[in-house]
Design an enzyme around this catalytic site. Structure first.
Site, PDB file in Angstrom:
ATOM      1  N   ASN A 177      60.193 -28.324  -5.905  1.00  0.00           N
ATOM      2  CA  ASN A 177      59.905 -29.294  -4.893  1.00  0.00           C
ATOM      3  C   ASN A 177      59.733 -30.652  -5.499  1.00  0.00           C
ATOM      4  OD1 ASN A 177      57.519 -28.216  -5.763  1.00  0.00           O
ATOM      5  ND2 ASN A 177      56.609 -28.988  -3.911  1.00  0.00           N
ATOM      6  N   GLU A 237      48.837 -22.678  -9.727  1.00  0.00           N
ATOM      7  CA  GLU A 237      48.665 -23.444  -8.526  1.00  0.00           C
ATOM      8  C   GLU A 237      49.823 -22.730  -7.751  1.00  0.00           C
ATOM      9  OE1 GLU A 237      46.869 -26.062  -8.012  1.00  0.00           O
ATOM     10  OE2 GLU A 237      46.101 -26.335  -9.876  1.00  0.00           O
ATOM     11  N   CYS A 285      53.284 -28.080  -1.308  1.00  0.00           N
ATOM     12  CA  CYS A 285      52.411 -27.004  -1.287  1.00  0.00           C
ATOM     13  C   CYS A 285      51.224 -27.360  -0.302  1.00  0.00           C
ATOM     14  CB  CYS A 285      51.980 -26.653  -2.672  1.00  0.00           C
ATOM     15  SG  CYS A 285      51.179 -27.991  -3.563  1.00  0.00           S
ATOM     16  N   GLU A 343      44.114 -28.533 -12.027  1.00  0.00           N
ATOM     17  CA  GLU A 343      44.853 -29.399 -12.688  1.00  0.00           C
ATOM     18  C   GLU A 343      44.416 -30.985 -12.408  1.00  0.00           C
ATOM     19  OE1 GLU A 343      49.030 -28.360 -11.512  1.00  0.00           O
ATOM     20  OE2 GLU A 343      49.019 -27.710 -13.855  1.00  0.00           O
TER      21      GLU A 343
HETATM   22  P1  NAD Z   1      58.594 -19.490  -7.096  1.00  0.00           P
HETATM   23  O1  NAD Z   1      57.188 -19.307  -7.443  1.00  0.00           O
HETATM   24  O2  NAD Z   1      59.783 -18.766  -6.658  1.00  0.00           O
HETATM   25  O3  NAD Z   1      58.974 -20.081  -8.636  1.00  0.00           O
HETATM   26  C1  NAD Z   1      58.482 -20.912  -9.507  1.00  0.00           C
HETATM   27  C2  NAD Z   1      58.803 -21.146 -10.994  1.00  0.00           C
HETATM   28  O4  NAD Z   1      58.165 -19.822 -11.258  1.00  0.00           O
HETATM   29  C3  NAD Z   1      60.177 -21.066 -11.099  1.00  0.00           C
HETATM   30  O5  NAD Z   1      60.330 -21.798 -12.338  1.00  0.00           O
HETATM   31  C4  NAD Z   1      60.529 -19.588 -11.312  1.00  0.00           C
HETATM   32  O6  NAD Z   1      61.770 -19.587 -12.047  1.00  0.00           O
HETATM   33  C5  NAD Z   1      59.395 -19.190 -11.937  1.00  0.00           C
HETATM   34  N1  NAD Z   1      59.048 -17.560 -11.899  1.00  0.00           N
HETATM   35  C6  NAD Z   1      59.347 -17.033 -10.486  1.00  0.00           C
HETATM   36  N2  NAD Z   1      58.852 -15.702 -10.950  1.00  0.00           N
HETATM   37  C7  NAD Z   1      58.481 -15.628 -12.195  1.00  0.00           C
HETATM   38  C8  NAD Z   1      57.885 -14.529 -12.890  1.00  0.00           C
HETATM   39  N3  NAD Z   1      57.673 -13.413 -12.675  1.00  0.00           N
HETATM   40  N4  NAD Z   1      57.429 -14.990 -14.162  1.00  0.00           N
HETATM   41  C9  NAD Z   1      57.499 -16.152 -14.806  1.00  0.00           C
HETATM   42  N5  NAD Z   1      58.215 -17.361 -14.136  1.00  0.00           N
HETATM   43  C10 NAD Z   1      58.338 -17.026 -12.603  1.00  0.00           C
HETATM   44  O7  NAD Z   1      58.274 -20.799  -6.389  1.00  0.00           O
HETATM   45  P2  NAD Z   1      59.436 -21.913  -5.908  1.00  0.00           P
HETATM   46  O8  NAD Z   1      59.895 -21.274  -4.774  1.00  0.00           O
HETATM   47  O9  NAD Z   1      60.034 -22.488  -7.227  1.00  0.00           O
HETATM   48  O10 NAD Z   1      58.239 -22.886  -5.135  1.00  0.00           O
HETATM   49  C11 NAD Z   1      57.852 -22.989  -3.906  1.00  0.00           C
HETATM   50  C12 NAD Z   1      56.481 -22.370  -4.166  1.00  0.00           C
HETATM   51  O11 NAD Z   1      55.652 -23.356  -4.918  1.00  0.00           O
HETATM   52  C13 NAD Z   1      55.684 -22.695  -2.686  1.00  0.00           C
HETATM   53  O12 NAD Z   1      55.028 -21.321  -2.693  1.00  0.00           O
HETATM   54  C14 NAD Z   1      54.639 -23.492  -3.132  1.00  0.00           C
HETATM   55  O13 NAD Z   1      53.820 -23.541  -2.153  1.00  0.00           O
HETATM   56  C15 NAD Z   1      54.400 -23.623  -4.374  1.00  0.00           C
HETATM   57  N6  NAD Z   1      53.946 -24.790  -4.858  1.00  0.00           N
HETATM   58  C16 NAD Z   1      52.532 -25.079  -5.412  1.00  0.00           C
HETATM   59  C17 NAD Z   1      52.084 -26.164  -5.795  1.00  0.00           C
HETATM   60  C18 NAD Z   1      50.630 -26.225  -5.982  1.00  0.00           C
HETATM   61  O14 NAD Z   1      50.285 -27.096  -6.878  1.00  0.00           O
HETATM   62  N7  NAD Z   1      49.710 -25.403  -5.500  1.00  0.00           N
HETATM   63  C19 NAD Z   1      52.889 -27.120  -5.839  1.00  0.00           C
HETATM   64  C20 NAD Z   1      54.399 -27.114  -5.598  1.00  0.00           C
HETATM   65  C21 NAD Z   1      54.830 -25.953  -5.219  1.00  0.00           C
END
Ligand code: NAD
Length: 478
Positions: free
Chosen positions: A140, A238, A272, A450
């Site tokens: 995002n 996060e 998020c 963070e």
């Molecule tokens: P996602 O969890 O699908 O993927 C995030 C990252 O993790 C990607 O690079 C993905 O390839 C990697 N990943 C996924 N599964 C993994 C595993 N088992 N081992 C290692 N790496 C893995 O999330 P997304 O769809 O890319 O992003 C959306 C989510 O992120 C939403 O839930 C959003 O709320 C959250 N988000 C949180 C914050 C925060 O700071 N709290 C900020 C932005 C987004």
């Protein structure tokens, strides 16, 4: 059953047009091993970890300068990669620049403690890096999230392997290139590319990785935490949110309505901290909800570089599909879709992953649509009777990332702000998130903080040192 082997390339598609903009090779298992080996070598032999902090800070400043020099190009690249409005993308590059500058400042000013001695010695703490840090980021806000991890991890003296999302692979290599050109030693910041389930999982499990910093969804975070727990390496997580945005009857309506709309429809809800559950005090419920719906219906949904755009497309076509399914389920649960709930029509939307700003009410707080994250432009509205009712409803989810409270009573703001389970509380404002203030979640929204000074300490381990001052040899027993 027919199975297809996963492709060895990621295809980056512009979600505003559907056009392919780049192909990126997926890192093979052998290349991943080599990347970790190089990172370890750089950590031990580049001199970075023993470089005096004020000199490390100079490199971080130079990285900020390098980002600033390419600001417009980076903003446009992100706009193409994930479809956010150009103005937002510019803001995110600014944020990344600010993060490197901030951690340059923290790096050279951070002090450790001289601890109270309880014997003949001087005792104090120093901070040591972990070694190789895996930084895994979502799609995002790629550059901003990358900087939030990479700047403090480097400031603390680590080597970093950055894995961006498979849906936004283009910014991370630019950051690594700019960092190298700014004087960061070779291989201290490297990028691996691929899907979470294979490349991400292999990175997290790699014995050469000594610390994991993850931003993404709660399901992935839980999978990573399991591996980290098994390996006994620290993991900062996060994760997602379903943040309550609360409007009391005494609130400044104009500001509250504007913030509610900005809080959910900014970044097309792909944030998020999106305020995705709107709680309105019963006596003003219909009046405020009508104003929110009216405003949502007139948001300018347009291509991300259009003049006056307020909401661009979603980041990918498959994500739009997920959001549409979320709204369909809300309907099936009995929700009333007050606006949106559909793909917009018209020539400017053709080929793009657009979805209209959507407001839903008529659901109970326990409905799945009020519990799960849509991560899109979908707001669910709920009435509340009084403070106790509000607190029970608002805290009634697995998440605890952020919340917003609109009231003119500072005593109520204090009471409710302390009672809500959230890592960030915004009172008469929303979605302020700066690099100098800690950020993270309660409950299923994450572990660790963070940003801020502690954002650097996240990437360091405390070592306690004692300098003996004994006049007599130590005795075996006292
Ligand atoms: P996602 O969890 O699908 O993927 C995030 C990252 O993790 C990607 O690079 C993905 O390839 C990697 N990943 C996924 N599964 C993994 C595993 N088992 N081992 C290692 N790496 C893995 O999330 P997304 O769809 O890319 O992003 C959306 C989510 O992120 C939403 O839930 C959003 O709320 C959250 N988000 C949180 C914050 C925060 O700071 N709290 C900020 C932005 C987004």
């Amino acid at each position: 059953m027919v199975t297809t082997a996963p492709s060895a390339e990621l295809v980056s598609t512009n979600p505003a047009t559907g056009a392919e903009i780049a192909r990126v090779a997926i890192t093979s298992p052998e290349a991943l091993n080599a990347t970790v080996d190089r990172a370890r070598h750089a950590f031990h032999h580049s001199g970075w970890k023993s470089l005096l902090p004020h000199k490390r800070a100079l490199v971080l400043h130079a990285i900020a300068d390098g980002l600033a020099a390419e600001k417009e190009a980076l903003a446009r690249l992100q706009m193409q990669d994930n479809g956010k409005p150009l103005g937002e993308c510019r803001g995110m590059v600014e944020s990344a620049i600010g993060t490197f500058r901030y951690y340059a400042g923290v790096c050279e000013t951070l002090e450790t403690d001289v601890t109270p001695a309880r014997g003949d010695y001087v005792s104090f703490t120093v901070l040591e890096p972990f070694g190789v840090v895996a930084a895994i980021t979502p799609w995002n806000s790629p550059l901003m999230n990358d900087a939030t991890k990479v700047a403090p991890a480097l400031a603390a003296g680590n080597a970093v392997i950055l894995k961006p999302s498979e849906d936004s692979p283009l910014l991370a290599p630019e950051l690594a290139r700019i960092a190298r050109a700014a004087g960061l030693p070779q291989d201290l910041l490297q990028v691996v590319q691929g899907r979470g389930a294979d490349v991400g999982a292999a990175l997290v499990a790699h014995p050469g990785v000594r610390m994991i910093s993850f931003t993404g969804g709660t399901v992935s975070g839980r999978a990573i935490a399991r591996v980290a727990g098994d390996r006994l390496v620290p993991a900062a997580l996060e994760l997602g949110g379903k943040s309550p945005h609360v409007v009391f009857a005494d609130a400044d309506r104009v500001h509250a309505v504007a913030a509610v709309v900005a809080g959910i429809f900014g970044s097309a809800g792909q944030s998020c901290v999106a305020g995705s559950r709107l709680f309105i005090e019963q006596s003003i419920y219909h009046e405020v909800l009508t104003q929110v719906v009216e405003r949502a219906m007139h948001l300018r949904v347009a291509p991300p570089d259009a003049e006056g755009v307020e909401m661009g497309p979603l980041a990918s076509f498959h994500h739009r599909e997920r959001v549409a399914q979320f709204v369909d389920r809300a309907r099936a649960e009995g929700g009333r879709v007050l606006c949106g709930g559909a793909v917009p029509t018209g020539p400017q939307y053709e080929g793009g992953a657009y979805y209209l700003p959507t407001v839903i009410d008529g659901l109970g707080p326990d409905a799945v649509s009020c519990q799960e994250e849509a991560f899109g432009p979908v707001l669910v509205a709920l009435p509340f009777k009084d403070e106790a009712d509000l607190i029970a409803q608002a805290n009634g989810t697995a998440f605890g990332l952020a919340c917003g409270i609109w009231t003119e009573s500072f005593k109520r703001a204090w009471r409710v702000g302390r009672a809500l389970e959230a890592g960030s509380v915004w009172i008469n404002t929303y979605k302020q998130s700066v690099t100098s203030t800690p950020f993270g979640g309660f409950k299923n929204s994450g572990i660790g903080r963070e940003k801020g000074i502690d954002g650097l300490k996240l990437y360091a381990q405390v070592k306690s040192m004692y300098f003996g001052l004994h006049e007599q040899p130590l005795a075996v027993a006292k």
